[in-house]
Design a protein around this motif. Structure first.
Motif, PDB file in Angstrom:
ATOM      1  N   MET A  91       4.951 -20.029 -10.271  1.00  0.00           N
ATOM      2  CA  MET A  91       4.093 -21.135  -9.882  1.00  0.00           C
ATOM      3  C   MET A  91       4.675 -21.799  -8.644  1.00  0.00           C
ATOM      4  SD  MET A  91       2.629 -24.236 -12.175  1.00  0.00           S
ATOM      5  CE  MET A  91       3.700 -25.632 -12.045  1.00  0.00           C
ATOM      6  N   ALA A  92       3.844 -22.000  -7.638  1.00  0.00           N
ATOM      7  CA  ALA A  92       4.291 -22.658  -6.414  1.00  0.00           C
ATOM      8  C   ALA A  92       4.575 -24.126  -6.691  1.00  0.00           C
ATOM      9  CB  ALA A  92       3.226 -22.531  -5.339  1.00  0.00           C
ATOM     10  N   VAL A  93       5.585 -24.631  -6.026  1.00  0.00           N
ATOM     11  CA  VAL A  93       5.944 -26.033  -6.193  1.00  0.00           C
ATOM     12  C   VAL A  93       5.603 -26.776  -4.904  1.00  0.00           C
ATOM     13  CG1 VAL A  93       7.809 -27.645  -6.622  1.00  0.00           C
ATOM     14  CG2 VAL A  93       7.773 -25.462  -7.810  1.00  0.00           C
ATOM     15  N   PHE A  94       4.809 -27.803  -5.035  1.00  0.00           N
ATOM     16  CA  PHE A  94       4.427 -28.638  -3.910  1.00  0.00           C
ATOM     17  C   PHE A  94       4.998 -30.031  -4.137  1.00  0.00           C
ATOM     18  CE2 PHE A  94       0.902 -25.558  -4.364  1.00  0.00           C
ATOM     19  CZ  PHE A  94       0.939 -24.978  -3.105  1.00  0.00           C
ATOM     20  N   SER A  95       5.039 -30.808  -3.080  1.00  0.00           N
ATOM     21  CA  SER A  95       5.452 -32.213  -3.162  1.00  0.00           C
ATOM     22  C   SER A  95       4.303 -33.081  -2.685  1.00  0.00           C
ATOM     23  CB  SER A  95       6.669 -32.463  -2.270  1.00  0.00           C
ATOM     24  OG  SER A  95       7.760 -31.701  -2.694  1.00  0.00           O
ATOM     25  N   ALA A  96       4.283 -34.321  -3.152  1.00  0.00           N
ATOM     26  CA  ALA A  96       3.247 -35.254  -2.719  1.00  0.00           C
ATOM     27  C   ALA A  96       3.282 -35.356  -1.195  1.00  0.00           C
ATOM     28  CB  ALA A  96       3.468 -36.620  -3.349  1.00  0.00           C
ATOM     29  N   GLY A  97       2.122 -35.252  -0.586  1.00  0.00           N
ATOM     30  CA  GLY A  97       2.023 -35.352   0.866  1.00  0.00           C
ATOM     31  C   GLY A  97       1.995 -34.017   1.583  1.00  0.00           C
ATOM     32  N   PRO A 107       5.191 -32.045 -10.818  1.00  0.00           N
ATOM     33  CA  PRO A 107       4.401 -30.838 -11.093  1.00  0.00           C
ATOM     34  C   PRO A 107       3.372 -31.089 -12.202  1.00  0.00           C
ATOM     35  CG  PRO A 107       6.713 -30.281 -10.906  1.00  0.00           C
ATOM     36  CD  PRO A 107       6.634 -31.777 -10.899  1.00  0.00           C
ATOM     37  N   PRO A 108       2.208 -30.472 -12.087  1.00  0.00           N
ATOM     38  CA  PRO A 108       1.157 -30.692 -13.084  1.00  0.00           C
ATOM     39  C   PRO A 108       1.521 -30.097 -14.440  1.00  0.00           C
ATOM     40  CG  PRO A 108       0.520 -28.970 -11.569  1.00  0.00           C
ATOM     41  CD  PRO A 108       1.797 -29.535 -11.045  1.00  0.00           C
ATOM     42  N   GLY A 109       0.879 -30.622 -15.457  1.00  0.00           N
ATOM     43  CA  GLY A 109       1.153 -30.176 -16.819  1.00  0.00           C
ATOM     44  C   GLY A 109      -0.114 -29.841 -17.567  1.00  0.00           C
ATOM     45  N   PRO A 110      -0.050 -29.883 -18.890  1.00  0.00           N
ATOM     46  CA  PRO A 110      -1.190 -29.486 -19.726  1.00  0.00           C
ATOM     47  C   PRO A 110      -2.414 -30.398 -19.579  1.00  0.00           C
ATOM     48  CG  PRO A 110       0.726 -30.069 -21.086  1.00  0.00           C
ATOM     49  CD  PRO A 110       1.129 -30.180 -19.664  1.00  0.00           C
ATOM     50  N   LEU A 111      -2.213 -31.642 -19.222  1.00  0.00           N
ATOM     51  CA  LEU A 111      -3.346 -32.567 -19.089  1.00  0.00           C
ATOM     52  C   LEU A 111      -4.336 -32.091 -18.022  1.00  0.00           C
ATOM     53  CD1 LEU A 111      -4.591 -35.267 -20.004  1.00  0.00           C
ATOM     54  CD2 LEU A 111      -3.278 -36.364 -18.205  1.00  0.00           C
ATOM     55  N   ARG A 147      -3.034 -27.704 -12.936  1.00  0.00           N
ATOM     56  CA  ARG A 147      -3.686 -27.711 -11.622  1.00  0.00           C
ATOM     57  C   ARG A 147      -3.168 -28.886 -10.792  1.00  0.00           C
ATOM     58  NH1 ARG A 147      -9.833 -27.656 -13.270  1.00  0.00           N
ATOM     59  NH2 ARG A 147      -8.974 -29.166 -14.707  1.00  0.00           N
ATOM     60  N   TRP A 148      -3.029 -28.666  -9.498  1.00  0.00           N
ATOM     61  CA  TRP A 148      -2.576 -29.686  -8.562  1.00  0.00           C
ATOM     62  C   TRP A 148      -3.763 -30.527  -8.102  1.00  0.00           C
ATOM     63  CZ3 TRP A 148       2.513 -30.375  -7.528  1.00  0.00           C
ATOM     64  CH2 TRP A 148       3.377 -29.349  -7.871  1.00  0.00           C
ATOM     65  N   THR A 149      -3.537 -31.818  -7.867  1.00  0.00           N
ATOM     66  CA  THR A 149      -4.573 -32.700  -7.340  1.00  0.00           C
ATOM     67  C   THR A 149      -4.480 -32.690  -5.822  1.00  0.00           C
ATOM     68  OG1 THR A 149      -4.327 -34.116  -9.274  1.00  0.00           O
ATOM     69  CG2 THR A 149      -5.539 -35.024  -7.398  1.00  0.00           C
TER      70      THR A 149
END
Length: 69
Positions: free
Chosen positions: A1-7, A33-37, A41-43
């Protein structure tokens, strides 16, 4: 899973949440990082004033290498 940061700026290559977002760029909103909620998926926000923030899986996003100021 790719890891992104805010911004981080990303190009949306596909988006099951809103097909209008495909091909556009936006910014990662999530601070963690996003979770089960969000079903992992990333916002992504800042796409367009007509498109609300969308939820995208990491494989639907391509980093551009830029960051929001």
């Amino acid at each position: 899973m790719a890891v992104f940061s805010a911004g981080d700026e990303v190009r949306i290559v596909a988006c099951a949440d809103d097909a209008r977002a495909k091909g556009r760029t936006g910014y990662i909103v999530d601070e963690v990082p996003p979770g089960p909620l969000t079903n992992n998926r990333w916002t992504v926000g800042g796409i367009s004033w007509l498109i609300a923030p969308v939820l995208c899986h990491a494989h639907e996003l391509k980093p551009t290498g830029r960051r929001k100021r």
